[in-house]
Write a protein that holds these residues in place. Structure first.
Motif, PDB file in Angstrom:
ATOM      1  N   HIS A  63      11.078  -1.482  -1.414  1.00 19.97           N
ATOM      2  CA  HIS A  63      10.924  -0.431  -0.888  1.00 19.97           C
ATOM      3  C   HIS A  63      10.648  -0.592   0.269  1.00 19.97           C
TER       4      HIS A  63
ATOM      5  N   PRO B  85      16.234   3.363   0.539  1.00 22.54           N
ATOM      6  CA  PRO B  85      16.908   3.708  -0.700  1.00 22.54           C
ATOM      7  C   PRO B  85      17.487   3.868  -0.934  1.00 22.54           C
TER       8      PRO B  85
ATOM      9  N   CYS C  85      10.688  -2.785  -9.379  1.00 20.45           N
ATOM     10  CA  CYS C  85      10.751  -2.156  -7.155  1.00 20.45           C
ATOM     11  C   CYS C  85       8.674  -2.503  -7.378  1.00 20.45           C
TER      12      CYS C  85
ATOM     13  N   ASP D 299       5.895  -0.763  -5.482  1.00 18.04           N
ATOM     14  CA  ASP D 299       5.449   1.633  -5.590  1.00 18.04           C
ATOM     15  C   ASP D 299       4.381   1.456  -3.844  1.00 18.04           C
TER      16      ASP D 299
ATOM     17  N   SER E  16       9.296   2.483   3.863  1.00 14.88           N
ATOM     18  CA  SER E  16       8.470   2.666   2.481  1.00 14.88           C
ATOM     19  C   SER E  16       8.788   3.808   1.839  1.00 14.88           C
ATOM     20  N   GLY E  17       9.648   3.914   0.667  1.00 15.00           N
ATOM     21  CA  GLY E  17      10.825   4.756   0.166  1.00 15.00           C
ATOM     22  C   GLY E  17       9.613   5.047  -0.926  1.00 15.00           C
TER      23      GLY E  17
ATOM     24  N   ALA F 213       8.737   5.096  -4.565  1.00 16.59           N
ATOM     25  CA  ALA F 213       9.845   4.582  -6.023  1.00 16.59           C
ATOM     26  C   ALA F 213      10.294   5.751  -7.279  1.00 16.59           C
TER      27      ALA F 213
ATOM     28  N   TRP G  15      13.647   7.180  -6.598  1.00 13.33           N
ATOM     29  CA  TRP G  15      14.852   6.108  -6.608  1.00 13.33           C
ATOM     30  C   TRP G  15      14.592   5.602  -7.772  1.00 13.33           C
TER      31      TRP G  15
END
Length: 334
Positions: free
Chosen positions: A10, A15, A35, A37, A49-50, A52, A55
């Protein structure tokens, strides 16, 4: 046999693009996924930095059978009751397809709360309290707790039919042995073979049970120079050993301390090669060491060519298996 999965970073990739990548990877023959976080990337160059957890819900829905994991740090940015609720909801919707690895975190993500960043021994003690809280909540108990974290009469009203594994995250033999006290399995990152043997041995010798996961940082491109340049651009901020990686609190600081890191130093922590046979041999070595799941993190920001080539040329040369369903009762430490 070993499950070979895709690591979705991420910090590097938006994302929506990561969602496309994991569906692509499943079609290409990858049999697992995980993924990161993070609240911030490791470098300004990475630039993403989506979130987590939102997503993960989309990724589990978009794929058919691939199980997913996430590495999470409860205790500061996340209250453990919220982590437990998130874990329970995903496990209830996607039985046997979700696990969570728990670690003590990094200041770059956790400082946003404004709370003091504790010493490592305090962070470990806080994590241990969080694990107990999360386990009790997943067992359906009402939890009140006063310690390094505070919980007041928390109860999960939605519970999964099977409790998913809580995996211990460790990068040293000492932490691996400590994780054996509470974890349903272990995850670590690629390192020299002898160090990986030490980490595995420390976990097993301390009574650690359950699957062994490995996150592998790698860089591939058809040209060797391109593979090296890609790794140097995207991952040179990640060569620093603890406590630097734990205690720096911004991407800008990581970039400053990495200004003079050269490609040869990056190659100590990233498997860099244009040779698919060499990548295959590296991955086979990890399976031979006893890892049940190896998660491939191509450190580039374009995953499509990597997924196609590794799905076509690398995975068929490995003994790939689908992992067992993710349920904690098979791995619970006793």
């Amino acid at each position: 046999m070993t499950a070979y999965g895709l690591h979705a970073s991420h910090e590097q990739i938006p994302p929506a693009d990561l969602l496309d990548a994991v569906t692509h990877a499943e079609r290409a023959g990858f049999t697992a996924a995980m993924c990161s976080d993070h609240f911030s990337p490791w470098s300004v160059r990475q630039g993403e930095s989506g979130f987590a957890w939102s997503w993960l819900g989309a990724a589990l829905q978009a794929t058919d059978r691939v199980p997913f994991g996430v590495v999470n740090a409860p205790g500061q940015r996340y209250h453990p009751a919220i982590v437990a609720q998130a874990v329970a909801s995903l496990a209830a919707m996607y039985p046997g397809r979700f696990w969570a690895a728990l670690g003590s975190g990094e200041a770059s993500n956790e400082h946003i709360t404004g709370a003091r960043w504790p010493r490592k021994d305090v962070r470990n003690a806080r994590l241990r309290e969080c694990v107990d809280v999360i386990r009790a909540l997943l067992a359906g108990e009402e939890v009140s707790h006063d310690g390094l974290v505070t919980v007041d009469r928390a109860r999960l009203w939605t519970l999964p039919a099977e409790v998913p594994p809580l995996i211990g995250a460790a990068c040293s033999a000492a932490t691996a042995a400590w994780c054996a006290e509470w974890a349903d399995g272990l995850i670590t990152v690629n390192a020299p073979r002898e160090r990986l043997r030490e980490i595995i041995g420390a976990y097993r010798d301390a009574g650690g049970r359950g699957p062994l996961h490995l996150q592998v940082h790698l860089s591939w491109a058809p040209d060797e120079a391109d593979a090296t340049a890609l790794a140097h651009d995207q991952w040179r901020t990640n060569v620093h050993a603890p406590p630097v990686s734990w205690d720096l609190d911004s991407p800008e600081l990581f970039d400053i301390v990495s200004e003079h890191v050269g490609p040869e130093q990056v190659a100590r922590t990233v498997n860099i090669s244009s040779d698919l046979g060499r990548h295959t041999a590296w991955l086979q070595e990890y399976a031979d060491l006893g890892f049940d799941a190896v998660m491939l993190h191509h450190v580039g920001r374009e995953l499509g060519p990597f997924i196609d080539v590794f799905g076509d040329k690398v995975l068929p040369r490995l003994d790939v298996t689908r992992p067992v369903p993710a349920t904690a009762k098979e791995f619970r430490c006793v």
